[in-house]
Design an enzyme around this catalytic site. Structure first.
Site, short mmCIF file in Angstrom:
data_model
loop_
_atom_site.label_atom_id
_atom_site.label_comp_id
_atom_site.label_asym_id
_atom_site.label_seq_id
_atom_site.Cartn_x
_atom_site.Cartn_y
_atom_site.Cartn_z
N TYR A 142 0.83 -1.21 0.00
CA TYR A 142 0.00 0.00 0.00
C TYR A 142 0.86 1.26 0.00
O TYR A 142 0.37 2.35 -0.27
CB TYR A 142 -0.95 0.02 1.20
CG TYR A 142 -2.04 -1.03 1.17
CD1 TYR A 142 -2.17 -1.90 0.09
CD2 TYR A 142 -2.95 -1.16 2.21
CE1 TYR A 142 -3.16 -2.87 0.06
CE2 TYR A 142 -3.95 -2.13 2.19
CZ TYR A 142 -4.04 -2.98 1.10
OH TYR A 142 -5.02 -3.94 1.08
N LYS A 191 3.54 -15.31 2.43
CA LYS A 191 3.49 -16.07 1.17
C LYS A 191 4.93 -16.38 0.80
O LYS A 191 5.43 -16.02 -0.28
CB LYS A 191 2.76 -15.21 0.11
CG LYS A 191 2.46 -15.93 -1.19
CD LYS A 191 1.38 -16.99 -1.08
CE LYS A 191 1.21 -17.72 -2.39
NZ LYS A 191 0.37 -18.92 -2.30
N ASP A 223 -2.82 -18.28 1.69
CA ASP A 223 -3.95 -18.98 1.06
C ASP A 223 -4.52 -20.03 2.00
O ASP A 223 -5.74 -20.19 2.14
CB ASP A 223 -3.56 -19.58 -0.30
CG ASP A 223 -2.15 -20.18 -0.32
OD1 ASP A 223 -1.39 -19.96 0.64
OD2 ASP A 223 -1.82 -20.86 -1.30
N ASP A 247 -5.39 -6.79 5.83
CA ASP A 247 -6.59 -6.09 5.39
C ASP A 247 -7.65 -7.12 4.96
O ASP A 247 -8.81 -7.06 5.37
CB ASP A 247 -6.20 -5.19 4.20
CG ASP A 247 -7.28 -4.19 3.82
OD1 ASP A 247 -8.29 -4.10 4.54
OD2 ASP A 247 -7.11 -3.51 2.79
N ASP A 251 -11.12 -8.79 7.33
CA ASP A 251 -12.52 -8.73 6.87
C ASP A 251 -13.13 -10.12 6.86
O ASP A 251 -14.31 -10.29 7.19
CB ASP A 251 -12.61 -8.11 5.46
CG ASP A 251 -12.77 -6.59 5.53
OD1 ASP A 251 -12.54 -6.02 6.62
OD2 ASP A 251 -13.14 -5.99 4.51
#
Ligand code: NAD
Length: 357
Positions: A142, A191, A223, A247, A251
């Site tokens: 970001y 990852k 994942d 992020d 959620d």
């Protein structure tokens, strides 16, 4: 004690839910002899409309001068067509950076009273879950280099994930300190099978873990983590991860609790001042209708009492009042799903919590 709180009500349902949290803070604080002084500042789309900027300098200065900051939410379709730098969401990144907030704490726990709201299978819900997601907030993709250019197949765009050892070390320490006060388990999510930045993340997390022999620190690929959160959420205690993975996964963890309207968050830096906000957005579809669930913002205010103001008894009282109201069967529309109870408005839910206090 007396505290100065900067209020950033923002857009959409922001003003409604922040007013609710202020009422609850005042009542809970007064019970313990504390007083809150509030100064409200503009942020997001409403700030853009008034000043041409989503994050006016006055807002930054007001937040820096405060003991802590309580934020509603920003954004809405009215401002969607604005260029990147003027978008309301840009103000969130800006205020976090200006206050040096590099940690986002997002608790996600299943309230027994709301177990029927969870979309998970009954046998998974029966095990319960109570996890703390620790998300790195000021680094990663970001904030990395980005741009557009001509590539092999014509026009293309790129964003860059970059983490320094220092950034990984400090977020790992926050996660491990937090786990020491909980169930002593940290799962670091990355990852590392693909990304070099994740391999540095993993190496660094394990080096820091040597300072915490009492903890169990393990890794999980992102994942797999997305899958495990719906398959077996009770395995997670503290989760530490990068800005973008955090992020997305937070959620997901909000949805397994049953409602996005229940989840609080805290953003912290080196000092005591923090930024406290619900994890949901400005819900433009229900803004101005007195339908919003104020609990995520009220619980964010409770986190503020615990992490920034060092008045944990006030936080305990607020959390107990929310528990009591939910246990008594009261629900806002987002929670009313399967209970058959007529939903309360935002102000009615606030009244119930004030009564419970
Ligand atoms: P959203 O969280 O605003 O809404 C998603 C859904 O959840 C909507 O149906 C909404 O009505 C519902 N919802 C959210 N909070 C609720 C609450 N407290 N009570 C009851 N229902 C609630 O996400 P979105 O629709 O993707 O985004 C709307 C705007 O908010 C966008 O402009 C987005 O950029 C912005 N946004 C801001 C933040 C923030 O301020 N931190 C976070 C996410 C999105």
């Amino acid at each position: 004690m007396e505290f100065n709180i900067a209020l950033l009500k923002g857009d959409g349902i922001g003003p409604e839910i922040v007013e609710s949290a202020v009422a609850v803070l005042d009542k809970a604080g007064a019970k313990h002899g504390h007083k809150f002084n509030y100064n409200a500042y503009l942020i997001g789309g409403s700030a853009y409309d008034a000043t041409g900027k989503p994050l006016p300098e006055e807002t930054v200065a007001g937040c820096k001068a405060a003991d802590s900051v309580l934020l509603g939410a920003v954004g809405g379709p009215k401002w969607d067509a604005l260029p990147g730098d003027l978008r309301p969401e840009k103000a969130l990144l800006g205020i976090r950076a200006a206050l040096g907030l590099f940690t986002n704490l997002r608790p996600a726990k299943l309230y027994p009273a709301l177990k029927d709201e969870s979309p998970l299978r009954a046998d998974i819900v029966a095990k319960g879950f109570d996890l703390m997601m620790v998300r790195e907030l000021t680094g990663g993709i970001y904030f990395g280099e980005r741009g557009r250019r001509e590539g092999k197949y014509g026009a293309e765009a790129y964003d860059t994930e970059c983490y320094s050892v220092m950034e990984i070390e400090r977020i790992a320490r926050v996660a491990m300190d937090s786990a020491m006060k909980r169930r002593k388990n940290v799962i670091s999510i990355d990852k590392a099978n693909v990304l070099e930045s994740s391999r540095l993340w993993r190496e660094t997390v394990h080096r820091v873990a040597k300072e915490y022999p009492a903890l169990t620190v393990t890794d999980m690929l992102v994942d797999n983590a997305a899958m495990q959160l719906v398959k077996n959420p009770s395995q997670f205690d503290v989760v530490v991860t990068s800005n973008m993975f955090g992020d997305i996964l937070s959620d997901e963890s909000s949805q397994i609790t049953g409602s996005i309207g229940m989840l609080a968050s805290a953003s912290l830096g080196e000092g005591k001042c923090g930024l406290y906000e619900p994890i949901h957005g400005s819900a433009p579809d229900i803004a101005g209708q007195n339908k919003a669930n104020p609990i995520a913002t009220i619980l964010s205010a409770a986190m503020m009492c615990r992490f920034s103001l060092d008045i944990p008894a006030v936080a305990d009282d607020i959390e107990a009042a929310v528990d009591a109201v939910l246990n008594a069967g009261w629900r806002t529309a987002d929670l009313a799903g399967t209970s058959g109870v007529a939903p309360l408005s935002c102000t009615e839910m606030t009244e119930k919590i004030l009564e419970a206090l």
